[in-house]
Design an enzyme around this catalytic site. Structure first.
Site, mmCIF file in Angstrom:
data_model
loop_
_atom_site.group_PDB
_atom_site.id
_atom_site.type_symbol
_atom_site.label_atom_id
_atom_site.label_comp_id
_atom_site.label_asym_id
_atom_site.label_seq_id
_atom_site.Cartn_x
_atom_site.Cartn_y
_atom_site.Cartn_z
ATOM 1 N N PHE A 72 1.032 -1.335 0.355
ATOM 2 C CA PHE A 72 -0.094 -0.106 -0.038
ATOM 3 C C PHE A 72 0.956 1.107 0.303
ATOM 4 C CE2 PHE A 72 -2.975 2.972 1.978
ATOM 5 C CZ PHE A 72 -3.692 2.714 1.159
ATOM 6 N N ASP A 93 1.498 -5.692 8.071
ATOM 7 C CA ASP A 93 0.564 -4.950 7.704
ATOM 8 C C ASP A 93 -1.054 -5.342 8.020
ATOM 9 O OD1 ASP A 93 -1.662 -3.075 6.503
ATOM 10 O OD2 ASP A 93 -0.419 -1.328 6.331
ATOM 11 N N TYR A 153 -11.440 1.010 10.127
ATOM 12 C CA TYR A 153 -12.585 0.628 9.281
ATOM 13 C C TYR A 153 -12.937 0.112 7.252
ATOM 14 C CZ TYR A 153 -8.664 3.564 6.506
ATOM 15 O OH TYR A 153 -7.168 3.802 6.186
ATOM 16 N N LYS A 154 -11.564 -1.166 7.800
ATOM 17 C CA LYS A 154 -12.245 -2.055 6.851
ATOM 18 C C LYS A 154 -13.773 -2.665 6.650
ATOM 19 C CE LYS A 154 -7.989 -0.130 4.320
ATOM 20 N NZ LYS A 154 -6.526 -0.042 4.007
ATOM 21 N N ARG A 198 -12.567 -3.271 -7.665
ATOM 22 C CA ARG A 198 -11.944 -4.358 -6.846
ATOM 23 C C ARG A 198 -13.137 -4.741 -6.402
ATOM 24 N NH1 ARG A 198 -7.985 -2.291 -2.041
ATOM 25 N NH2 ARG A 198 -9.671 -1.480 -1.688
HETATM 26 C C1 LIG Z 1 -6.030 0.582 3.775
HETATM 27 C C2 LIG Z 1 -4.853 0.409 4.217
HETATM 28 C C3 LIG Z 1 -4.121 1.566 4.863
HETATM 29 C C4 LIG Z 1 -4.498 2.987 5.913
HETATM 30 O O1 LIG Z 1 -3.968 4.307 6.486
HETATM 31 P P1 LIG Z 1 -4.377 4.803 7.015
HETATM 32 O O2 LIG Z 1 -3.296 5.622 7.534
HETATM 33 O O3 LIG Z 1 -5.738 4.504 7.324
HETATM 34 O O4 LIG Z 1 -4.726 5.727 5.822
HETATM 35 C C5 LIG Z 1 -2.513 1.669 5.289
HETATM 36 N N1 LIG Z 1 -2.822 0.173 5.090
HETATM 37 C C6 LIG Z 1 -3.003 -0.486 4.055
HETATM 38 C C7 LIG Z 1 -2.131 -2.012 3.254
HETATM 39 C C8 LIG Z 1 -4.038 0.080 4.031
HETATM 40 O O5 LIG Z 1 -5.042 -0.904 3.276
#
Ligand SMILES: *Cc1c(COP(=O)(O)O)cnc(C)c1O
Length: 403
Positions: free
Chosen positions: A126, A203, A228-229, A377
Site C-alpha cells: 500500500f 500490515d 474501518y475496513k 476491486r
Molecule cells: C487502508 C490501508 C492503510 C491506510 O492507512 P491510513 O493511515 O488509515 O490512511 C494503510 N496500509 C494498508 C495496507 C491499507 O490497506
C-alpha cells in the site's frame, strides 16, 4: 444469461444469513462491494453513537476518562487481540491512524536492530507503507531493498530469500495485498525473516476480521491494521498496533507523548516510557471513533472467524465463477490469486473500460472500487455482503460493458 449457481439459493443456505440484516442498508445502495475500503455501519452502532452523546459524553463528561475511556485503548486492544488477531492481552493498543502507528512501530523496530542497515518492502504494498519507509530510510540513513511481486500475486518466501541478509533490520509486508488480494504465508515468512535475525512487521489492514490470524502462535514481532475496513469502525476510526510481549520493554517509539509516559498525570519534566504496551500510545485516543468497531467485534465474536473465513472464500469463489462466465469472454483479466488458500476477501479484475464502467455502476447504486490503471476491486465483507449483491454487481459490469 444466467447459468451460474443461483445467488438466492446460496443466500438461503448461508449459515451466516442472519448477519446482513444487522447492518445499515440504505435502499439507494443496491450492492455494496467495497466493504474492504469502508465497512457498512452496524445497526447497533447507529443507536450506540446517538446514546453515547447523550449518556456517556453528555452525562459523564470529564468523569468518563477516569471511569473507562483512559484504559479503552488497551482494553479494546485486548479484545481485538482475542477476537481477531490471535494475540494474548497486553500486546495490542488502539490509537492513531494506521500510517502513524506504522511509522512508530517501524522506527521502534529499527531501534531494536541498530546495527542493521536495510529495510525490506515490496512494490505492491500500500502507498502509505512504501512512502513511510522511504522517509524513514532517508531520516536514518538506511537502505531499502525492494521485492517486486506480480500484479496478480504478493510477496512469497522465495522472493524474500533473495533479499534477506544479515544486514536486514525489518521486513514490512501486507498480510493481504490491497490490490491483488494475495494472502501471504504469515507463519512461513515470519520464520524465514527470523532465520536472518531480522524483525517482521505485518500490515493486517486487509486481513483483520476476515482471515484467520495467529500473531502469537506464528511468532510475529509487530503488526498494524485499520479498523474501518472489515472491522466496520467508521471513517477515520483509530488503527491498532501489536507488539510481541518479548519486545515491548526493549523497544521505544519516536512520538513520545504524555499518554505513553511513565507518569502521565504528574506532568513532570523529561519523558520516560511507560512500562508495558502503553508506551506505544502518544496522545488522547479517539473514544467516539472507537465505538462502532466494538459493535462489529460483537458480531465477529458471535459468528467466529472460521465461519467468516468460510463465507469469505465462498463469496470470492462465486465472484470468480461469475467473472469467468460473463466477463472473461469480453477480455477481462483476473488480477487475483485463483487458489482460495492464497486469497483474502477481495478480488481485482482488469479491463481498459473499467474507469467508465465503475463510474456508471456508482450512479446505479452498485458500489465496487476502482484501482488504477484500470482495475475494479470487489471487496466482499462476509458478514454484510450477500451472494445476491455479488451477482447483481457482476451482471451490472457485464451490462455496462456490452451496451
Ligand atoms: C487502508 C490501508 C492503510 C491506510 O492507512 P491510513 O493511515 O488509515 O490512511 C494503510 N496500509 C494498508 C495496507 C491499507 O490497506
Amino acid at each position: 444469461m444466467n447459468t451460474t449457481p443461483d445467488a438466492a439459493t446460496k443466500d438461503a443456505v448461508d449459515p451466516l444469513a442472519a448477519f446482513p440484516a444487522k447492518f445499515v442498508r440504505s435502499p439507494e445502495v443496491r450492492a455494496y462491494l467495497d466493504g474492504n475500503s469502508l465497512g457498512r455501519p452496524t445497526t447497533a452502532s447507529a443507536e450506540q453513537l446517538a446514546s453515547f452523546v447523550n449518556d456517556q459524553w453528555g452525562g459523564r463528561l470529564i468523569r468518563g476518562w477516569d471511569e473507562s475511556w483512559y484504559e479503552l485503548p488497551l482494553t479494546l486492544g485486548d479484545r481485538l487481540g482475542r477476537a481477531v488477531l490471535g494475540a494474548a492481552p497486553g500486546q495490542t493498543f488502539i490509537g492513531d491512524s494506521t500510517t502513524v502507528i506504522l511509522y512508530k512501530l517501524i522506527r521502534a523496530a529499527l531501534t531494536a536492530r541498530p546495527d542493521r542497515s536495510e529495510i525490506v518492502i515490496d512494490t505492491g504494498n500500500f502507498p502509505t507503507d512504501r512512502y513511510l519507509v522511504e522517509g524513514i530510510a532517508d531520516e536514518l540513513g538506511k537502505t531499502l531493498r525492494w521485492v517486486d511481486p506480480p500484479i496478480d500475486g504478493g510477496v512469497t518466501a522465495d522472493q524474500l530469500r533473495a533479499v534477506l541478509t544479515e544486514s536486514t533490520a525489518i521486513v514490512v509486508i501486507s498480510h493481504v495485498a490491497y490490490r491483488s488480494g494475495h494472502l501471504a504465508d504469515m507463519p512461513g515468512i515470519t520464520a524465514l525473516v527470523h532465520e536472518v535475525g531480522a524483525l517482521v512487521l505485518w500490515d493486517t489492514c486487509h486481513s483483520a476480521g476476515v482471515v484467520e490470524t495467529e500473531l502469537d502462535e506464528w511468532g510475529v514481532d509487530l503488526a498494524v491494521g485499520c479498523t474501518y475496513k472489515y472491522l466496520n469502525g467508521g471513517p477515520g476510526s483509530p488503527a491498532y498496533g501489536y507488539v510481541r510481549a518479548e519486545h515491548i520493554e526493549s523497544m521505544t517509539q519516536p512520538i513520545q507523548g504524555w499518554m505513553g509516559s511513565s507518569t502521565p498525570f504528574e506532568m513532570g519534566p523529561g519523558y520516560a516510557p511507560h512500562h508495558g504496551i502503553r508506551r506505544f500510545i502518544s496522545g488522547t485516543p479517539s473514544i467516539i471513533g472507537s465505538l462502532a468497531m466494538q459493535d462489529m467485534l460483537g458480531l465477529i465474536e458471535q459468528a467466529s472467524i472460521p465461519a467468516i473465513r468460510a463465507k469469505s472464500v465462498a463469496l470470492t469463489e462465486f465472484a470468480l465463477e461469475l467473472v469467468d462466465e460473463l466477463l472473461v469472454p469480453l477480455g477481462v483479466t483476473v488480477s487475483s490469486p485463483r487458489n482460495s488458500d492464497e486469497r483474502g476477501s477481495h478480488i481485482t479484475i482488469d479491463h481498459e473500460s473499467f474507469g467508465r464502467v465503475n463510474a456508471e455502476l456508482w450512479k446505479q447504486g452498485i458500489i465496487p472500487d476502482f484501482r488504477r490503471p484500470h482495475g475494479i476491486r470487489l471487496g466482499l465483507s462476509p458478514l454484510s455482503t450477500t451472494f445476491a449483491e455479488v451477482q447483481l454487481g457482476i451482471e451490472a459490469i457485464h451490462a455496462a460493458m456490452v451496451k
